[in-house]
Scaffold this motif. Sequence first.
Motif, PDB file in Angstrom:
ATOM      1  N   ILE A  51      -2.236  19.347 -35.486  1.00 28.58           N
ATOM      2  CA  ILE A  51      -3.644  19.022 -35.712  1.00 28.58           C
ATOM      3  C   ILE A  51      -4.388  18.868 -34.382  1.00 28.58           C
ATOM      4  O   ILE A  51      -3.766  18.816 -33.316  1.00 28.58           O
ATOM      5  N   THR A  52      -5.693  18.774 -34.495  1.00 31.07           N
ATOM      6  CA  THR A  52      -6.531  18.469 -33.325  1.00 31.07           C
ATOM      7  C   THR A  52      -7.370  17.240 -33.680  1.00 31.07           C
ATOM      8  O   THR A  52      -7.278  16.727 -34.802  1.00 31.07           O
ATOM      9  N   ALA A  53      -8.209  16.843 -32.740  1.00 28.84           N
ATOM     10  CA  ALA A  53      -9.027  15.654 -32.980  1.00 28.84           C
ATOM     11  C   ALA A  53     -10.011  15.854 -34.135  1.00 28.84           C
ATOM     12  O   ALA A  53     -10.585  14.889 -34.639  1.00 28.84           O
ATOM     13  N   SER A  54     -10.189  17.084 -34.580  1.00 28.02           N
ATOM     14  CA  SER A  54     -11.125  17.341 -35.683  1.00 28.02           C
ATOM     15  C   SER A  54     -10.540  16.966 -37.045  1.00 28.02           C
ATOM     16  O   SER A  54     -11.282  16.868 -38.021  1.00 28.02           O
ATOM     17  N   ASN A  73      -0.768  15.785 -32.726  1.00 26.88           N
ATOM     18  CA  ASN A  73      -2.157  15.952 -32.314  1.00 26.88           C
ATOM     19  C   ASN A  73      -2.228  16.698 -30.992  1.00 26.88           C
ATOM     20  O   ASN A  73      -1.546  16.319 -30.030  1.00 26.88           O
ATOM     21  N   MET A  74      -3.065  17.724 -30.931  1.00 27.03           N
ATOM     22  CA  MET A  74      -3.295  18.399 -29.650  1.00 27.03           C
ATOM     23  C   MET A  74      -4.480  17.710 -28.958  1.00 27.03           C
ATOM     24  O   MET A  74      -5.565  18.258 -28.839  1.00 27.03           O
ATOM     25  N   ALA A  75      -4.258  16.487 -28.537  1.00 27.62           N
ATOM     26  CA  ALA A  75      -5.274  15.663 -27.864  1.00 27.62           C
ATOM     27  C   ALA A  75      -4.565  14.412 -27.372  1.00 27.62           C
ATOM     28  O   ALA A  75      -3.583  13.978 -27.989  1.00 27.62           O
ATOM     29  N   VAL A  76      -5.091  13.854 -26.303  1.00 31.79           N
ATOM     30  CA  VAL A  76      -4.517  12.569 -25.864  1.00 31.79           C
ATOM     31  C   VAL A  76      -5.100  11.428 -26.693  1.00 31.79           C
ATOM     32  O   VAL A  76      -4.407  10.492 -27.062  1.00 31.79           O
ATOM     33  N   GLY A  77      -6.404  11.528 -27.022  1.00 29.28           N
ATOM     34  CA  GLY A  77      -7.034  10.514 -27.872  1.00 29.28           C
ATOM     35  C   GLY A  77      -6.545  10.704 -29.298  1.00 29.28           C
ATOM     36  O   GLY A  77      -6.401  11.831 -29.754  1.00 29.28           O
ATOM     37  N   TYR A  78      -6.288   9.599 -29.989  1.00 34.70           N
ATOM     38  CA  TYR A  78      -5.752   9.744 -31.349  1.00 34.70           C
ATOM     39  C   TYR A  78      -6.473   8.827 -32.336  1.00 34.70           C
ATOM     40  O   TYR A  78      -5.889   8.364 -33.310  1.00 34.70           O
ATOM     41  N   VAL A  99      -0.549  15.932 -19.530  1.00 39.03           N
ATOM     42  CA  VAL A  99      -0.810  17.351 -19.203  1.00 39.03           C
ATOM     43  C   VAL A  99      -2.289  17.635 -18.975  1.00 39.03           C
ATOM     44  O   VAL A  99      -2.636  18.660 -18.389  1.00 39.03           O
ATOM     45  N   LEU A 100      -3.168  16.756 -19.473  1.00 44.50           N
ATOM     46  CA  LEU A 100      -4.612  17.017 -19.302  1.00 44.50           C
ATOM     47  C   LEU A 100      -5.283  16.066 -18.317  1.00 44.50           C
ATOM     48  O   LEU A 100      -6.484  16.171 -18.073  1.00 44.50           O
ATOM     49  N   THR A 101      -4.503  15.167 -17.716  1.00 45.56           N
ATOM     50  CA  THR A 101      -5.111  14.109 -16.899  1.00 45.56           C
ATOM     51  C   THR A 101      -5.973  14.658 -15.764  1.00 45.56           C
ATOM     52  O   THR A 101      -7.156  14.309 -15.637  1.00 45.56           O
ATOM     53  N   ALA A 238     -15.230   9.972 -22.967  1.00 48.34           N
ATOM     54  CA  ALA A 238     -14.242   9.302 -23.824  1.00 48.34           C
ATOM     55  C   ALA A 238     -14.385   9.777 -25.269  1.00 48.34           C
ATOM     56  O   ALA A 238     -13.827  10.807 -25.658  1.00 48.34           O
ATOM     57  N   ARG A 239     -15.149   9.060 -26.045  1.00 44.62           N
ATOM     58  CA  ARG A 239     -15.513   9.462 -27.403  1.00 44.62           C
ATOM     59  C   ARG A 239     -16.960   9.050 -27.607  1.00 44.62           C
ATOM     60  O   ARG A 239     -17.405   8.022 -27.070  1.00 44.62           O
ATOM     61  N   GLY A 240     -17.686   9.825 -28.423  1.00 50.23           N
ATOM     62  CA  GLY A 240     -19.105   9.575 -28.602  1.00 50.23           C
ATOM     63  C   GLY A 240     -19.417   8.160 -29.050  1.00 50.23           C
ATOM     64  O   GLY A 240     -20.399   7.563 -28.611  1.00 50.23           O
ATOM     65  N   PRO A 285     -20.185  20.554 -24.505  1.00 45.62           N
ATOM     66  CA  PRO A 285     -19.591  20.475 -25.848  1.00 45.62           C
ATOM     67  C   PRO A 285     -18.104  20.091 -25.871  1.00 45.62           C
ATOM     68  O   PRO A 285     -17.260  20.873 -26.282  1.00 45.62           O
ATOM     69  N   HIS A 286     -17.784  18.889 -25.480  1.00 46.94           N
ATOM     70  CA  HIS A 286     -16.409  18.338 -25.537  1.00 46.94           C
ATOM     71  C   HIS A 286     -15.403  19.312 -24.906  1.00 46.94           C
ATOM     72  O   HIS A 286     -14.480  19.786 -25.568  1.00 46.94           O
ATOM     73  N   ILE A 287     -15.619  19.586 -23.612  1.00 46.09           N
ATOM     74  CA  ILE A 287     -14.778  20.579 -22.934  1.00 46.09           C
ATOM     75  C   ILE A 287     -14.053  20.004 -21.720  1.00 46.09           C
ATOM     76  O   ILE A 287     -13.581  20.757 -20.864  1.00 46.09           O
ATOM     77  N   ALA A 288     -13.945  18.676 -21.632  1.00 50.09           N
ATOM     78  CA  ALA A 288     -13.362  18.095 -20.412  1.00 50.09           C
ATOM     79  C   ALA A 288     -11.935  18.584 -20.145  1.00 50.09           C
ATOM     80  O   ALA A 288     -11.522  18.717 -18.997  1.00 50.09           O
ATOM     81  N   SER A 289     -11.183  18.867 -21.180  1.00 50.14           N
ATOM     82  CA  SER A 289      -9.800  19.342 -20.955  1.00 50.14           C
ATOM     83  C   SER A 289      -9.698  20.864 -21.009  1.00 50.14           C
ATOM     84  O   SER A 289      -8.585  21.410 -20.987  1.00 50.14           O
ATOM     85  N   ALA A 290     -10.843  21.527 -21.074  1.00 46.95           N
ATOM     86  CA  ALA A 290     -10.825  22.961 -21.366  1.00 46.95           C
ATOM     87  C   ALA A 290     -10.643  23.854 -20.144  1.00 46.95           C
ATOM     88  O   ALA A 290     -11.588  24.495 -19.668  1.00 46.95           O
ATOM     89  N   THR A 294      -4.530  24.139 -19.054  1.00 44.07           N
ATOM     90  CA  THR A 294      -4.335  22.818 -19.670  1.00 44.07           C
ATOM     91  C   THR A 294      -4.328  22.896 -21.186  1.00 44.07           C
ATOM     92  O   THR A 294      -3.516  22.242 -21.848  1.00 44.07           O
ATOM     93  N   ARG A 295      -5.216  23.717 -21.756  1.00 47.45           N
ATOM     94  CA  ARG A 295      -5.201  23.822 -23.222  1.00 47.45           C
ATOM     95  C   ARG A 295      -3.869  24.411 -23.698  1.00 47.45           C
ATOM     96  O   ARG A 295      -3.344  24.000 -24.730  1.00 47.45           O
ATOM     97  N   LEU A 296      -3.309  25.332 -22.922  1.00 47.48           N
ATOM     98  CA  LEU A 296      -2.013  25.888 -23.298  1.00 47.48           C
ATOM     99  C   LEU A 296      -0.929  24.807 -23.182  1.00 47.48           C
ATOM    100  O   LEU A 296      -0.066  24.673 -24.064  1.00 47.48           O
ATOM    101  N   ALA A 297      -1.001  24.018 -22.127  1.00 47.86           N
ATOM    102  CA  ALA A 297      -0.014  22.940 -21.958  1.00 47.86           C
ATOM    103  C   ALA A 297      -0.129  21.916 -23.083  1.00 47.86           C
ATOM    104  O   ALA A 297       0.884  21.406 -23.591  1.00 47.86           O
ATOM    105  N   MET A 298      -1.358  21.607 -23.495  1.00 48.31           N
ATOM    106  CA  MET A 298      -1.559  20.658 -24.607  1.00 48.31           C
ATOM    107  C   MET A 298      -0.978  21.216 -25.908  1.00 48.31           C
ATOM    108  O   MET A 298      -0.288  20.522 -26.656  1.00 48.31           O
ATOM    109  N   ALA A 299      -1.270  22.497 -26.164  1.00 51.52           N
ATOM    110  CA  ALA A 299      -0.783  23.115 -27.403  1.00 51.52           C
ATOM    111  C   ALA A 299       0.742  23.189 -27.389  1.00 51.52           C
ATOM    112  O   ALA A 299       1.399  22.913 -28.407  1.00 51.52           O
TER     113      ALA A 299
HETATM  114  C1  8YV Z   1      -9.411  17.696 -26.818  1.00 45.73           C
HETATM  115  C2  8YV Z   1      -9.728  15.264 -26.085  1.00 45.73           C
HETATM  116  O1  8YV Z   1      -9.954  18.889 -26.422  1.00 45.73           O
HETATM  117  O2  8YV Z   1      -7.436  15.082 -25.603  1.00 45.73           O
HETATM  118  C3  8YV Z   1      -8.442  14.531 -26.049  1.00 45.73           C
HETATM  119  O3  8YV Z   1      -8.417  13.367 -26.471  1.00 45.73           O
HETATM  120  O4  8YV Z   1     -10.724  14.699 -26.365  1.00 45.73           O
HETATM  121  C4  8YV Z   1      -9.789  16.719 -25.744  1.00 45.73           C
HETATM  122  O5  8YV Z   1      -8.947  16.971 -24.667  1.00 45.73           O
HETATM  123  C5  8YV Z   1      -9.828  17.480 -28.212  1.00 45.73           C
HETATM  124  O6  8YV Z   1      -9.674  16.208 -28.649  1.00 45.73           O
HETATM  125  C6  8YV Z   1      -9.104  18.503 -29.101  1.00 45.73           C
HETATM  126  O7  8YV Z   1      -8.208  17.958 -29.978  1.00 45.73           O
END
Ligand code: 8YV
Length: 329
Positions: A51-54, A73-78, A99-101, A238-240, A285-290, A294-299
């Motif tokens: 899953i992702t944060a969505s 979750n493919m995100a550090v925030g959960y 991996v996204l720090t 962080a988060r909105g 548009p929520h691209i700090a880790s993009a 890094t996105r490949l490492a997260m996935a």
């Molecule tokens: C993600 C993020 O792109 O990792 C997190 O917590 O906010 C971003 O890196 C996003 O949440 C996708 O799941």
Amino acid sequence: MKKNILVARRVFDSVLERLRVHFEVEPNQDDLIWSKAELIARLQGKDGAFITASERIDAELLDACPQLRAVCNMAVGYNNIDLDACTARGVLASNTPDVLTETTADFGFALMMAAARRMAEGEHFLRRGEWDKWAVDLLAGSDIHGTTLGLLGMGRIGRAIAKRGALGFGMQVIYHNRSRLAPELEQESGARYVSKEALLQQSDHLLLVLPYSPAVHHVIGAAEIALMKPTATLTNIARGGVVDEVALAEALSKHQIAAAGLDVFEGEPAVNPVLLTLPNIVLTPHIASATVKTRLAMADLAADNLIAVLTGGVPPTPLNGQVLQPGLA
Ligand code: 8YV
């Protein structure tokens, strides 16, 4: 027999291929956004979910999907996952820390600089064809080097931003956090602990890097912004939900603070329309880790967790590893 998993969003082909070695995979390469009911329907008969944060994983969903054993979750925030509900049902949850720090810290710093140096405003001005002459105060902003960087939250990303400020830009770095860092970590980050009030009052550039929970909902609102310097910038990666966007829009329009940078929004992907009208804010548009790397490492890390949990291995970054040790859950 292979176990069944759902990959809830489009992912890199190489990651899907890795997952297919171990599982029967239902992908979503069309990247459709499913309602909760659709997500529940797709999770029937699935042992795991990428899953992702969505995607929101709560007690109702878990009860409706009793076969589910892992949500990775493919995100550090959960904050999209009800961790207690997972733990109570023996469902392993994981995230993608580390991996996204550095990538996220780079972006946070860039967004802060863009706000302070009025980069987006300047770009819009130029594209509108309004640049007809040099002027002494044309888009004059505020300095980064030698100023005071304030961090609300001081986890891995906060510490990586602190280092950039202290070592790269000669900034005084102050922070406020639920708990104070150990002395060696404070020294390594070049950061000094202060009260939340002092952080708001003293920061030239305030960055929000704290994890979201209901306890920090609108932790930055009108009262907090009122304590900030009129020349200060506020940046949120962080988060909105940590910022009261209505109060922020009001403060920016009255120049109570100089500028803001937002990469995250309360109702994203919808953005408060008032924010779109303000010149002194940089919106991304929520691209700090993009970055691709890094996105490949997260996935890959989310996939590593899923593969480990469902094949009897040890997941690298579990959030509730106790569910894998019977008796401790
Ligand atoms: C993600 C993020 O792109 O990792 C997190 O917590 O906010 C971003 O890196 C996003 O949440 C996708 O799941």
